[in-house]
Design an enzyme around this catalytic site. Structure first.
Site, PDB file in Angstrom:
ATOM      1  N   ARG A  11      44.101  31.989  30.558  1.00  0.00           N
ATOM      2  CA  ARG A  11      43.231  32.999  29.958  1.00  0.00           C
ATOM      3  C   ARG A  11      44.084  34.229  29.629  1.00  0.00           C
ATOM      4  O   ARG A  11      45.217  34.354  30.086  1.00  0.00           O
ATOM      5  CB  ARG A  11      42.113  33.375  30.919  1.00  0.00           C
ATOM      6  CG  ARG A  11      41.144  32.248  31.224  1.00  0.00           C
ATOM      7  CD  ARG A  11      40.176  32.639  32.334  1.00  0.00           C
ATOM      8  NE  ARG A  11      39.442  33.850  31.974  1.00  0.00           N
ATOM      9  CZ  ARG A  11      38.996  34.745  32.856  1.00  0.00           C
ATOM     10  NH1 ARG A  11      39.231  34.596  34.152  1.00  0.00           N
ATOM     11  NH2 ARG A  11      38.324  35.799  32.438  1.00  0.00           N
ATOM     12  N   SER A  13      43.347  37.518  30.277  1.00  0.00           N
ATOM     13  CA  SER A  13      43.168  38.738  31.063  1.00  0.00           C
ATOM     14  C   SER A  13      44.482  39.131  31.726  1.00  0.00           C
ATOM     15  O   SER A  13      45.391  38.312  31.903  1.00  0.00           O
ATOM     16  CB  SER A  13      42.094  38.535  32.136  1.00  0.00           C
ATOM     17  OG  SER A  13      42.570  37.700  33.179  1.00  0.00           O
ATOM     18  N   LYS A  82      39.393  29.465  42.719  1.00  0.00           N
ATOM     19  CA  LYS A  82      37.946  29.599  42.916  1.00  0.00           C
ATOM     20  C   LYS A  82      37.162  29.362  41.628  1.00  0.00           C
ATOM     21  O   LYS A  82      35.951  29.147  41.676  1.00  0.00           O
ATOM     22  CB  LYS A  82      37.604  30.970  43.499  1.00  0.00           C
ATOM     23  CG  LYS A  82      37.875  32.157  42.612  1.00  0.00           C
ATOM     24  CD  LYS A  82      37.464  33.450  43.317  1.00  0.00           C
ATOM     25  CE  LYS A  82      37.665  34.667  42.434  1.00  0.00           C
ATOM     26  NZ  LYS A  82      37.226  35.919  43.096  1.00  0.00           N
ATOM     27  N   THR A 126      28.817  44.243  41.525  1.00  0.00           N
ATOM     28  CA  THR A 126      29.463  42.932  41.673  1.00  0.00           C
ATOM     29  C   THR A 126      28.647  41.914  40.899  1.00  0.00           C
ATOM     30  O   THR A 126      27.422  42.014  40.833  1.00  0.00           O
ATOM     31  CB  THR A 126      29.579  42.474  43.139  1.00  0.00           C
ATOM     32  OG1 THR A 126      30.144  41.151  43.183  1.00  0.00           O
ATOM     33  CG2 THR A 126      28.221  42.430  43.818  1.00  0.00           C
ATOM     34  N   ARG A 131      28.888  37.751  47.137  1.00  0.00           N
ATOM     35  CA  ARG A 131      29.135  39.124  47.596  1.00  0.00           C
ATOM     36  C   ARG A 131      27.833  39.903  47.700  1.00  0.00           C
ATOM     37  O   ARG A 131      27.619  40.655  48.660  1.00  0.00           O
ATOM     38  CB  ARG A 131      30.113  39.822  46.643  1.00  0.00           C
ATOM     39  CG  ARG A 131      31.535  39.294  46.731  1.00  0.00           C
ATOM     40  CD  ARG A 131      32.414  39.884  45.643  1.00  0.00           C
ATOM     41  NE  ARG A 131      33.794  39.394  45.766  1.00  0.00           N
ATOM     42  CZ  ARG A 131      34.639  39.281  44.746  1.00  0.00           C
ATOM     43  NH1 ARG A 131      34.249  39.632  43.527  1.00  0.00           N
ATOM     44  NH2 ARG A 131      35.864  38.839  44.936  1.00  0.00           N
ATOM     45  N   LYS A 132      26.973  39.741  46.698  1.00  0.00           N
ATOM     46  CA  LYS A 132      25.691  40.461  46.716  1.00  0.00           C
ATOM     47  C   LYS A 132      24.897  40.108  47.959  1.00  0.00           C
ATOM     48  O   LYS A 132      24.388  40.999  48.663  1.00  0.00           O
ATOM     49  CB  LYS A 132      24.882  40.117  45.458  1.00  0.00           C
ATOM     50  CG  LYS A 132      23.491  40.744  45.452  1.00  0.00           C
ATOM     51  CD  LYS A 132      22.697  40.339  44.212  1.00  0.00           C
ATOM     52  CE  LYS A 132      21.284  40.926  44.249  1.00  0.00           C
ATOM     53  NZ  LYS A 132      20.488  40.534  43.059  1.00  0.00           N
ATOM     54  N   ARG A 148      30.885  43.369  35.121  1.00  0.00           N
ATOM     55  CA  ARG A 148      31.874  42.375  34.706  1.00  0.00           C
ATOM     56  C   ARG A 148      33.051  43.061  34.040  1.00  0.00           C
ATOM     57  O   ARG A 148      33.029  44.251  33.755  1.00  0.00           O
ATOM     58  CB  ARG A 148      31.251  41.353  33.747  1.00  0.00           C
ATOM     59  CG  ARG A 148      30.378  40.318  34.464  1.00  0.00           C
ATOM     60  CD  ARG A 148      30.150  39.112  33.581  1.00  0.00           C
ATOM     61  NE  ARG A 148      31.404  38.533  33.140  1.00  0.00           N
ATOM     62  CZ  ARG A 148      31.550  37.793  32.036  1.00  0.00           C
ATOM     63  NH1 ARG A 148      30.514  37.579  31.252  1.00  0.00           N
ATOM     64  NH2 ARG A 148      32.710  37.294  31.708  1.00  0.00           N
ATOM     65  N   GLY A 149      34.083  42.262  33.776  1.00  0.00           N
ATOM     66  CA  GLY A 149      35.285  42.777  33.140  1.00  0.00           C
ATOM     67  C   GLY A 149      36.491  42.564  34.035  1.00  0.00           C
ATOM     68  O   GLY A 149      36.373  42.162  35.198  1.00  0.00           O
ATOM     69  N   ARG A 154      36.626  47.227  35.516  1.00  0.00           N
ATOM     70  CA  ARG A 154      35.690  47.489  36.612  1.00  0.00           C
ATOM     71  C   ARG A 154      36.006  48.813  37.307  1.00  0.00           C
ATOM     72  O   ARG A 154      35.099  49.549  37.704  1.00  0.00           O
ATOM     73  CB  ARG A 154      35.709  46.330  37.615  1.00  0.00           C
ATOM     74  CG  ARG A 154      35.204  45.025  37.010  1.00  0.00           C
ATOM     75  CD  ARG A 154      35.008  43.964  38.057  1.00  0.00           C
ATOM     76  NE  ARG A 154      34.993  42.644  37.455  1.00  0.00           N
ATOM     77  CZ  ARG A 154      34.512  41.554  38.042  1.00  0.00           C
ATOM     78  NH1 ARG A 154      33.988  41.642  39.240  1.00  0.00           N
ATOM     79  NH2 ARG A 154      34.551  40.378  37.443  1.00  0.00           N
TER      80      ARG A 154
END
Length: 309
Positions: A11, A13, A82, A126, A131-132, A148-149, A154
């Site tokens: 990717r 990023s 992950k 998040t 996590r939430k 997101r991002g 972030r």
């Protein structure tokens, strides 16, 4: 067939490029005559940066890269482990898993205050259901919103949108050399990490023995055993990264210890189970912890959320 050159799919990023470049650097250090190039491939997840990924299914950050691998456009792919589904497309395999970075989640707050000192009703960003659920289990008064991002995006949103804090993976922060932004590390028992968090997966076509030979020096057997146990638990539960499931394995003396968690999406219930086994029984260990979680009530939670297939 020997490889004189390789193309790594990744990717685009900042973090994904760091990960691919890391593998490229390692291969070129080990094999000075080997030419290694990177090819950026845009995935579904990259094309919808402002939308929630919940409900989009598996492979939003990997499918297009895996298609390029199957088509022979690239020779290998570097992923955050992950992001990889527990069942890979036919014809592909995980050829190597390098030594894992810090698996923990971290809290970054605008004020520099730790979780315990944030005001009642503070807003945390998040996109991770895991996590939430776990942060709400600790602090039910918090407001959790999607964010997101990439990491820089972030961090910018933290300060520009009035958020009180965000939760990220320590591994990404460390790889991009931004440790100074971290307010607080979550202990893995308090906030069980995502399956494979902190680990990289080098994916290749099955049967490419020459490439497997090249990648073997990058393969860390301790990390392989740990993530095998984690992925086995996730597979046994039938969940993916879009449901509140976590698992983390570590070597303790001569044994492999695995902790797993399944949560109610709003944190009302958090089921945690653990077990130990010999490292060569990693897959079975994952199945044992998954069964303990089911016996503890996880089946009802996962079925309610539509996570079981």
């Amino acid at each position: 067939m020997m490889h004189n050159s390789l193309v790594i799919g990744t990717r685009g990023s900042q973090l994904a490029l760091w990960q691919a470049q890391f593998v490229k650097d390692q291969l070129e250090r080990l094999f000075p005559d080997l030419e290694v190039n990177l090819k950026i491939i845009k995935t579904t997840g990259d094309t919808i940066p402002d939308r929630s990924l919940v409900g989009l299914g598996k492979g939003v950050f990997t499918k297009e890269i895996e298609n390029a691998l199957l088509a022979g456009v690239i020779d290998l792919a570097v992923h955050s482990l992950k992001d990889l589904a527990t069942e890979l497309p036919e014809g592909l395999c995980i050829a190597a898993i390098p030594t894992r970075e810090d698996p923990r989640d971290v809290l970054i707050t605008a004020s520099g205050l730790p979780l315990e000192d944030l005001l009642n009703g503070a807003t945390i960003g998040t996109t991770s259901p895991r996590r939430k659920a776990q942060i709400l289990h600790i602090r039910p008064d918090l407001q959790v919103v999607d964010i997101r991002g990439n990491i820089d995006t972030r961090l910018r949103k933290l300060h520009e949108t009035g958020l009180d804090g965000i939760i990220l993976a320590a591994a990404g922060i460390n790889r991009l050399r931004k440790p100074e932004v971290i307010t607080q590390f979550f202990d893995v028992e308090r906030m069980v990490p995502a399956v494979g968090q902190g680990a990289l997966a080098i994916e290749a076509r099955e049967g490419d023995t020459a490439l497997e030979t090249l990648l073997e020096p990058l393969n860390d057997q301790k990390t392989v055993a740990e993530v095998t146990a984690e992925r086995s638990a996730l597979k046994s539960l039938g969940g993916g990264c879009q449901v509140p499931i976590g698992a983390y394995a570590k070597h303790v003396d001569d044994e492999l210890s695995l902790i797993g968690v399944v949560c109610h999406p709003e944190g009302a219930l958090r089921i945690v189970k653990s077990a130990k086994a010999a490292p060569n029984a990693a897959e079975h260990l994952g199945e044992v912890v998954a069964e303990k979680l089911r016996e503890g009530g996880a089946t009802g939670l996962l079925t309610t959320q539509g996570a079981l297939r």
